[in-house]
Design a protein around this motif. Structure first.
Motif, PDB file in Angstrom:
ATOM      1  N   SER A 151       0.850  -1.185   0.000  1.00  0.00           N
ATOM      2  CA  SER A 151       0.000   0.000   0.000  1.00  0.00           C
ATOM      3  C   SER A 151       0.887   1.238   0.000  1.00  0.00           C
ATOM      4  CB  SER A 151      -0.915   0.010   1.233  1.00  0.00           C
ATOM      5  OG  SER A 151      -0.159   0.238   2.412  1.00  0.00           O
ATOM      6  N   ALA A 152       0.255   2.393  -0.148  1.00  0.00           N
ATOM      7  CA  ALA A 152       1.006   3.648  -0.211  1.00  0.00           C
ATOM      8  C   ALA A 152       1.770   3.927   1.077  1.00  0.00           C
ATOM      9  CB  ALA A 152       0.046   4.803  -0.517  1.00  0.00           C
ATOM     10  N   ASP A 153       1.359   3.328   2.173  1.00  0.00           N
ATOM     11  CA  ASP A 153       2.051   3.530   3.454  1.00  0.00           C
ATOM     12  C   ASP A 153       3.458   2.954   3.451  1.00  0.00           C
ATOM     13  OD1 ASP A 153      -0.154   4.813   4.539  1.00  0.00           O
ATOM     14  OD2 ASP A 153      -0.984   2.979   5.414  1.00  0.00           O
ATOM     15  N   TYR A 154       3.777   2.110   2.473  1.00  0.00           N
ATOM     16  CA  TYR A 154       5.068   1.412   2.484  1.00  0.00           C
ATOM     17  C   TYR A 154       5.911   1.689   1.237  1.00  0.00           C
ATOM     18  CZ  TYR A 154       3.084  -0.674   6.556  1.00  0.00           C
ATOM     19  OH  TYR A 154       2.543  -0.827   7.805  1.00  0.00           O
ATOM     20  N   THR A 155       5.603   2.765   0.522  1.00  0.00           N
ATOM     21  CA  THR A 155       6.412   3.094  -0.651  1.00  0.00           C
ATOM     22  C   THR A 155       7.828   3.513  -0.271  1.00  0.00           C
ATOM     23  OG1 THR A 155       5.508   5.339  -0.643  1.00  0.00           O
ATOM     24  CG2 THR A 155       4.436   3.734  -2.081  1.00  0.00           C
ATOM     25  N   ARG A 156       8.044   3.874   0.991  1.00  0.00           N
ATOM     26  CA  ARG A 156       9.409   4.212   1.426  1.00  0.00           C
ATOM     27  C   ARG A 156      10.363   3.037   1.246  1.00  0.00           C
ATOM     28  NH1 ARG A 156       6.357   3.322   5.995  1.00  0.00           N
ATOM     29  NH2 ARG A 156       7.114   1.716   7.441  1.00  0.00           N
ATOM     30  N   ARG A 157       9.826   1.832   1.230  1.00  0.00           N
ATOM     31  CA  ARG A 157      10.686   0.661   1.027  1.00  0.00           C
ATOM     32  C   ARG A 157      11.392   0.714  -0.326  1.00  0.00           C
ATOM     33  NH1 ARG A 157       6.322  -3.924   3.025  1.00  0.00           N
ATOM     34  NH2 ARG A 157       6.525  -3.592   5.293  1.00  0.00           N
TER      35      ARG A 157
END
Length: 260
Positions: A151-157
């Motif tokens: 999800s967009a919450d984990y694009t930092r990965r």
């Protein structure tokens, strides 16, 4: 090493087993459920239990040094998903053992290895030590590195993945739990997309998939639509995972690999 029904690999190799849930994409972890069954069957690799809050029976993180020589016995080249039953960059996997896995992959260049992690923050740090330990001055050309982005919450990965030395970088957007608009695909060669399957599966919106495909086309990244998930399958028919492309909308029947 065993064959697999995973559409983007031909075999799996598990020098580590066990993991812990760390984000919503882990909620219905197939590997944790499989480990529970394998422990009940008496499988030696699944004796150690994990924390019941984040893991479960048979799913405690365990390294298996006796499997490190397996790739040397494979007669033909394989496309291998490494640690389908774990995460090689879990904090409880020693960097020295990661180096041992890398040493095997370096010595078997005929095979292609796909390493997927939900912990790319540790990936870059550990690989710097591995490269120094093994005297590597560039990434292994037969090793693909990926991270999960549900999800967009984990694009930092994705940013952490970009910081790691890799010949091929890929994303696994499975289970896809929401839209990923504005995804930065610079330096990313491949994106796998999949809806969730099994008990408690959450729905996938076709619009989310189309947005990812469009972003891949704009970035020159190869998209691979693995499945549309159990909720989609219940609505439209077909196999329980929604994995039969013949039943999908024509514009979603895409299974490309990186152009190497």
């Amino acid at each position: 090493m065993t064959t697999t029904r995973i559409e983007w690999a031909t075999h799996v190799w598990n020098p580590v087993t066990g993991c812990d849930r760390i984000s919503p994409g882990c909620d219905n972890c197939y590997a944790a459920e499989m480990a529970r069954r394998l422990k009940a069957m008496g499988q030696a690799k699944y004796r150690r239990d994990g924390d019941p809050r984040t893991s479960g029976p048979g799913f405690g993180v365990t390294t298996h040094p006796d499997t490190l020589g397996d790739p040397f016995t494979w007669a033909k080249p394989r496309r291998v998903f490494v640690n389908s039953m774990s995460d090689l960059f879990h904090a409880r996997v020693p960097a020295e053992f990661v180096a041992d896995v890398w040493r095997t992959m370096a010595a078997t260049p005929q095979h292609t290895y796909q390493v997927l992690t939900k912990r790319p923050e540790r990936l870059a740090r550990v690989l710097a030590r591995v490269h120094e330990r093994l005297g590597l001055d560039k990434p292994l050309p037969n090793v693909w590195l990926g991270t999960s982005v549900e999800s967009a919450d984990y694009t930092r990965r994705v940013d952490h993945l970009r910081a790691a030395p890799a010949a091929v970088r890929f994303l696994s957007c499975e289970p896809l739990l929401g839209p990923l608009d504005g995804l930065n695909l610079a330096g990313i060669h491949w994106v796998i997309v999949g809806g969730e399957s099994g008990r408690g599966a959450r729905p996938l919106d076709e619009a989310w998939v189309r947005s990812i495909v469009a972003q891949c086309r704009a970035a020159g990244t190869a998209p691979f639509i693995k499945q549309l998930g159990s909720v989609w399958a219940r609505r439209h028919g077909g196999d329980p995972k929604g994995g039969d492309p013949e039943r999908w909308p024509a514009d979603l029947r895409i299974r490309e690999f990186p152009n190497l």
